[in-house]
Design a protein around this motif. Structure first.
Motif, PDB file in Angstrom:
ATOM      1  N   ILE A   1       6.700  -1.806  16.097  1.00 21.09           N
ATOM      2  CA  ILE A   1       5.486  -2.512  15.436  1.00 21.09           C
ATOM      3  C   ILE A   1       4.489  -2.279  16.391  1.00 21.09           C
ATOM      4  O   ILE A   1       3.148  -2.190  15.930  1.00 21.09           O
ATOM      5  CB  ILE A   1       5.785  -3.768  15.239  1.00 21.09           C
TER       6      ILE A   1
ATOM      7  N   ARG B   1       0.925  -1.249   0.016  1.00 20.21           N
ATOM      8  CA  ARG B   1      -0.190   0.047  -0.172  1.00 20.21           C
ATOM      9  C   ARG B   1       0.876   1.155  -0.054  1.00 20.21           C
ATOM     10  O   ARG B   1       0.436   2.458  -0.221  1.00 20.21           O
ATOM     11  CB  ARG B   1      -0.931   0.096   1.381  1.00 20.21           C
TER      12      ARG B   1
ATOM     13  N   ARG C   1      15.712  12.663   5.204  1.00 21.55           N
ATOM     14  CA  ARG C   1      15.048  11.426   4.481  1.00 21.55           C
ATOM     15  C   ARG C   1      14.733  11.642   3.176  1.00 21.55           C
ATOM     16  O   ARG C   1      14.924  10.778   2.353  1.00 21.55           O
ATOM     17  CB  ARG C   1      13.828  11.002   5.233  1.00 21.55           C
TER      18      ARG C   1
ATOM     19  N   ALA D   1      -2.556   2.338   6.809  1.00 19.91           N
ATOM     20  CA  ALA D   1      -3.117   1.203   6.895  1.00 19.91           C
ATOM     21  C   ALA D   1      -4.638   1.213   6.785  1.00 19.91           C
ATOM     22  O   ALA D   1      -5.401   0.408   6.222  1.00 19.91           O
ATOM     23  CB  ALA D   1      -2.417   0.299   8.150  1.00 19.91           C
TER      24      ALA D   1
ATOM     25  N   ARG E   1       1.391   8.080  11.144  1.00 20.32           N
ATOM     26  CA  ARG E   1       1.153   8.122   9.696  1.00 20.32           C
ATOM     27  C   ARG E   1       1.029   6.755   9.049  1.00 20.32           C
ATOM     28  O   ARG E   1       0.544   6.500   8.082  1.00 20.32           O
ATOM     29  CB  ARG E   1       2.266   8.898   8.973  1.00 20.32           C
ATOM     30  N   ILE E   2       1.866   5.685   9.513  1.00 13.85           N
ATOM     31  CA  ILE E   2       1.946   4.521   9.019  1.00 13.85           C
ATOM     32  C   ILE E   2       0.619   3.671   9.323  1.00 13.85           C
ATOM     33  O   ILE E   2      -0.114   3.015   8.273  1.00 13.85           O
ATOM     34  CB  ILE E   2       2.947   3.528   9.725  1.00 13.85           C
TER      35      ILE E   2
ATOM     36  N   GLU F   1       5.383   9.314  13.074  1.00 15.88           N
ATOM     37  CA  GLU F   1       5.676   8.248  11.966  1.00 15.88           C
ATOM     38  C   GLU F   1       4.751   7.105  12.206  1.00 15.88           C
ATOM     39  O   GLU F   1       4.108   6.522  11.244  1.00 15.88           O
ATOM     40  CB  GLU F   1       7.202   8.083  11.596  1.00 15.88           C
TER      41      GLU F   1
ATOM     42  N   GLN G   1       2.543   1.088  16.010  1.00 12.00           N
ATOM     43  CA  GLN G   1       1.831   0.849  14.707  1.00 12.00           C
ATOM     44  C   GLN G   1       0.672   0.558  14.793  1.00 12.00           C
ATOM     45  O   GLN G   1      -0.570   1.158  14.559  1.00 12.00           O
ATOM     46  CB  GLN G   1       2.646   0.152  13.687  1.00 12.00           C
TER      47      GLN G   1
ATOM     48  N   ILE H   1      13.092   5.947   8.228  1.00  7.83           N
ATOM     49  CA  ILE H   1      12.218   6.249   9.429  1.00  7.83           C
ATOM     50  C   ILE H   1      12.379   5.412  10.632  1.00  7.83           C
ATOM     51  O   ILE H   1      12.590   6.011  11.495  1.00  7.83           O
ATOM     52  CB  ILE H   1      10.826   5.810   8.876  1.00  7.83           C
ATOM     53  N   TYR H   2      12.636   4.164  10.422  1.00 13.71           N
ATOM     54  CA  TYR H   2      13.259   3.410  11.858  1.00 13.71           C
ATOM     55  C   TYR H   2      14.504   3.859  12.235  1.00 13.71           C
ATOM     56  O   TYR H   2      14.728   3.570  13.193  1.00 13.71           O
ATOM     57  CB  TYR H   2      13.117   1.895  11.279  1.00 13.71           C
TER      58      TYR H   2
END
Ligand SMILES: Nc1ncnc2c1ncn2[C@@H]1O[C@H](COP(=O)(O)OP(=O)(O)O)[C@@H](O)[C@H]1O
Ligand SMILES: [Mg+2]
Lengths: 260, 411
Positions: free
Chosen positions: B333, A107, A128, B17, B12-13, B9, B336, A119-120
């Motif tokens: 994770i 996606r 970036r 989704a 946003r992720i 971030e 998120q 990002i990580y």
């Protein structure tokens, strides 16, 4: 001290790495004692029959897994001792993965897929952006920046994966059958891209079972039953030269440990 | 800081989704929407009842102390008060004298009678015998004509000031002033009509269905033995002086009644506060029950979200593997997916607020004065986010703990 300096000059040192899986009462010895030195800017192919331990070795080298015993230094850092979170950080900073199945986030568009490691890494947004655009430019997909993976061809997808692998300027690009899902012409294009990256100074390790892919590399390590069967250096025009014996210690000297 | 992904971030992720699977997100929010609508409507309804109650007693001034035989709120202790003596007119007069003008004292008595004007008749109207000071201890004022005056009381005039409903019921469009009405078997002349007070709610008296007459005439007309019980309203000069006045009134009443220190009060002190307190304690139980039911609705909604999050995590096992391979840590994770379920629930909450606002507007129009207050909104938003976080916790943790190698191998 000398050893440490030497270690830092290496991209990667595996010494007597053993990986044993325990399945109930049965033990599977995936790696039985593998020692490999890979210096900066080497271009290595890992080959071997199915079940020989290629994927296990990839996982150890890629810091996705830690060895059961033995030592592993990546750019001087002892990986075997790392916690899960340190492993994640090491993968983030030092390893760029390229998978057979591309493994892009469906996606997210090209830009966001490539941007993800940064990002990580906790990098600021403007930095970036610059790095991501540069990486996409290197793989020649600037005009596809805002396309989703399903709008791209297989070759283009793999180029996105390569851009993602190199965006953080890793010590090592680790590719697992990168052409396995591509036709031979596209596969050649992808390998040409690896050649280019190598020429620009990148250290690359490619797992493959195809000889013509391995020929792009300058060194081939053959695994069998969890052991190194052969470790040879050659140039691209198939004028291979085999090292006298394929012992890991020989590989050491060939990699120039003494020069440190 | 290196290696630490920012909150924005993660957000946003998560958002991307949700946007990628809008239909499922929308379905998931349904349970939360229902829960939040239930929570808000319960609280708004409670608030509305409180408002209605307060409005119903608005003519009972908050700076007035009432001395009566019985407390206004009797739970199950009626037997304690049953044998108390009635409050006599004489006692009211003594109390007024003892307070030495520190407060305005108004005695009143009441009973129920049928009233009649020509052929029109209304049953069970509250007849209040009072004085001209009634308008001081309560906020009500006449709309047409005048209120009772001192000489009405002194000369036992048979005049009446009637409530709006009484006026409408007996006279309709005719001007009631100076008309003669029957209160029970006595004729009274209407001198004024009180302004509308608003209907009765929750057992409070309906002030529009009552008639004021001079207390002296009341005693003469209805003052049998059984109805000599007087209520004494005492208006404090200010709200601040209420407490001191209350102690003083208790003291003076005990003197009037010649109670020994060992004896309990045989009269009761009542205030609007006591009434509100009683209302709140009864309604608190109702509110508690309502909130219990609605939390069950929210809980069920939360379980729905949890289910969807489990599916979402399983479906994206490979994505988790990819993210971990390129450097995502557990907490990235975790965040998120927590954000994902919190955002879904927050969206549900916001939609719920919207629907509840419409519902409240309807309640306001047809039932009672209700409105959604800012604290209720804050509660709704916080509750939906908290439900989201809790619903997402276990699935997110499951995703965060996945082994990257296994996850990458997942088809
Ligand atoms: N997670 C695992 N659990 C148990 N055994 C495993 C696991 N991964 C690999 N193996 C075993 O280790 C051996 C080497 O596997 P692998 O490294 O995948 O070989 P290759 O990639 O060369 O086919 C095989 O016998 C395989 O069955
Ligand atoms: Mg394999």
């Amino acid at each position: 001290m000398n050893d440490l300096t030497a270690a830092k000059n290496k991209s990667l040192i595996l010494s007597d790495v053993v990986k044993t899986y325990v399945m109930g009462t049965e033990k599977v010895h995936a790696l039985r004692g593998v020692s490999i030195n890979i210096t900066r800017n080497e271009y290595v192919a890992i080959m071997g029959p199915s079940g020989s331990g290629k994927s296990t070795l990839m996982n150890v080298i890629g810091c996705l897994d830690v060895p059961t015993s033995g030592e592993y230094f990546l750019a001087g850092e002892p990986v075997a001792m790392m916690s899960e979170s340190q492993l994640a950080e090491t993968r983030n900073r030092m390893i760029g993965f390229v998978f057979q199945t591309f493994n892009l986030i469906p996606r997210a568009d090209v830009f966001h897929n490539v941007e993800m490691p940064l990002i990580y890494g906790g990098m600021s947004r403007p930095e970036r952006r610059a790095r991501t655009e540069h990486a996409i430019e290197r793989v020649g997909l600037t005009d596809r920046m805002h396309h989703k993976p399903n709008e791209l061809s297989g070759g283009q997808r793999q180029r996105v994966a390569i851009a993602r692998a190199l965006v953080y300027e890793p010590s090592l690009i680790l590719a697992d059958e990168p052409t396995g899902n591509l036709d031979s012409k596209t596969g050649d294009e992808i390998m040409a891209m690896f050649d280019e990256l190598h020429a620009a100074g990148q250290t690359i390790v490619v797992v493959t079972h195809e000889d013509y892919i391995a020929e792009h590399a300058l060194r081939t390590i053959r695994l069998k039953d969890g052991l190194i069967e052969q470790d040879e250096r050659h140039d691209k025009r198939r004028t291979q030269f085999t090292l006298p014996g394929a012992e890991p210690s020989e590989a050491h000297s060939a990699a120039g440990l003494e020069s440190a | 800081m290196r290696g630490l992904m920012s909150i924005t971030e993660s957000f946003r992720i998560a958002l991307s989704a949700i946007m990628a699977n809008k239909a499922r997100g929308a379905l998931t929010t349904l349970g939360i929407i229902i829960g939040i609508v239930a929570v808000i409507t319960t609280m708004t309804a409670f608030n509305g009842m409180q408002n209605a109650f307060r409005q119903g007693f608005s003519s009972v001034g908050s700076d007035v102390i009432y001395v009566s035989r019985m407390p206004w709120i009797i739970m199950n202790d009626f037997f304690l008060y049953r044998n108390r003596p009635n409050l006599e007119m004489a006692e009211a007069e003594k109390l007024e004298a003892n307070l030495q003008g520190k407060a305005i004292v108004n005695p009143s008595m009441d009973t129920q009678r049928d009233v009649k004007y020509e052929s029109k008749r209304i049953d069970g109207i509250r007849i209040v015998g009072t004085t001209e000071k009634q308008t001081v201890v309560s906020t009500a004022v006449p709309d047409i004509g005048r209120f009772l005056m001192a000489f009405d009381v002194s000369y036992k005039k048979k005049v009446a000031v009637i409530g709006k409903e009484v006026s409408d019921g007996l006279f309709d469009t005719i001007n009631p002033i100076n008309k003669e009405i029957w209160i029970g078997r006595n004729k009274f002349r209407v001198v004024g009509v009180m302004e509308k007070q608003g209907g009765s709610t929750f057992g409070g008296p309906n002030f529009d269905r009552q008639i004021y007459i001079p207390i002296s005439s009341y005693v003469k007309a209805f003052g049998g033995r059984r109805s000599t019980d007087v209520d004494i309203a005492i208006k404090a000069p200010s709200i601040e002086s209420m407490e001191a006045l209350e102690y003083q009134v208790i003291g003076e009443m005990r003197k009037v009644r010649k109670l020994r220190p060992s004896e309990d009060d045989n009269f009761s002190i009542n205030k609007l506060d006591t009434l509100m307190g009683g209302f709140n304690s009864v309604m608190g139980v109702v509110l508690g029950l309502g909130l219990l039911v609605t939390s069950v609705a929210l809980f069920v909604g939360g379980i729905g979200v949890m289910n969807v999050m489990f599916v979402s995590v399983t479906e994206r096992t490979r994505e988790i593997g990819i993210r971990k391979a390129i450097g995502a840590k557990r907490h990235s994770i975790l965040l998120q997916f927590l954000f994902e379920s919190a955002i879904i629930c927050l969206l549900g909450g916001l939609i719920g607020i919207l629907i509840a606002s419409l519902l409240t507007a309807v309640i306001n129009a047809v039932l009672m004065p209700a409105s959604i207050s800012v604290p209720i909104l804050i509660v709704a938003v916080v509750v939906s986010v908290v439900v989201g976080v809790f619903a997402g916790l276990v699935p997110a943790w499951k995703g965060a703990r996945l082994d990257p190698i296994e996850a990458l191998r997942y088809e």
